[in-house]
Scaffold this motif. Sequence first.
Motif, mmCIF file in Angstrom:
data_model
loop_
_atom_site.group_PDB
_atom_site.id
_atom_site.type_symbol
_atom_site.label_atom_id
_atom_site.label_comp_id
_atom_site.label_asym_id
_atom_site.label_seq_id
_atom_site.Cartn_x
_atom_site.Cartn_y
_atom_site.Cartn_z
ATOM 1 N N ASP A 39 0.839 -1.197 0.000
ATOM 2 C CA ASP A 39 0.000 0.000 0.000
ATOM 3 C C ASP A 39 0.869 1.239 0.000
ATOM 4 N N GLU B 178 -3.382 3.816 3.431
ATOM 5 C CA GLU B 178 -3.838 2.459 3.700
ATOM 6 C C GLU B 178 -5.284 2.496 4.200
ATOM 7 N N CYS C 133 -7.417 -2.588 6.248
ATOM 8 C CA CYS C 133 -6.110 -3.236 6.098
ATOM 9 C C CYS C 133 -5.293 -3.076 7.380
#
Length: 138
Positions: free
Chosen positions: A37, A42, A46
Motif C-alpha cells: 500500500d 492504507e 487493512c
Amino acid sequence: MSHMQSEWLRQLAYLVHTNRELGLMLRGIKPLSYFMDIIGQEPDICIRYWRMFDRHVALGRLVRREVIEVCPGAPQLEYRMLFYALPGHEWQVDAMLALLNEPGAWSDRRERRFGELLGYEAWQIDYWLAHRRSPAGA
C-alpha cells in the motif's frame, strides 16, 4: 477490488487466499502473505487486518518484515511492502523480493513463482494462468 473482479474471483475453481490469509497461515497451509500500500493511504480495514497478524507475530507464530520504497515516478510518495511468513519460511520473503525486483516484463514464469511463494497449489496456479486473461477477468 472492483465488484466485477471480485465476482470473477468467486467463480474460480478454488478459493483465493485474499482476506483468508491469516487463517490459512495459522493452519500451516499458507507460508507467506504479501501486502502493498501507499504509506498514509492504507484503508482502515487493512490496518486492522495487519494488527491481527501482528498479534501472532508477538506470540512467535509469524514473522513480519516491512520494506519501504519511494514510488517510481512519484518521489513524494512511499509504498510499503509488508510480508508475514511462517517461522522457518523467512527465505520466502527474500525469494519474493527477488522475484518482484527482477527486471523485464511480468511473465507466466514469474506469475507461477509468485503463486508458489504465496502457497497456492500447482493445479491452482495452472488454472489461474489458463483463465486469468479471459474476458470475464479483464
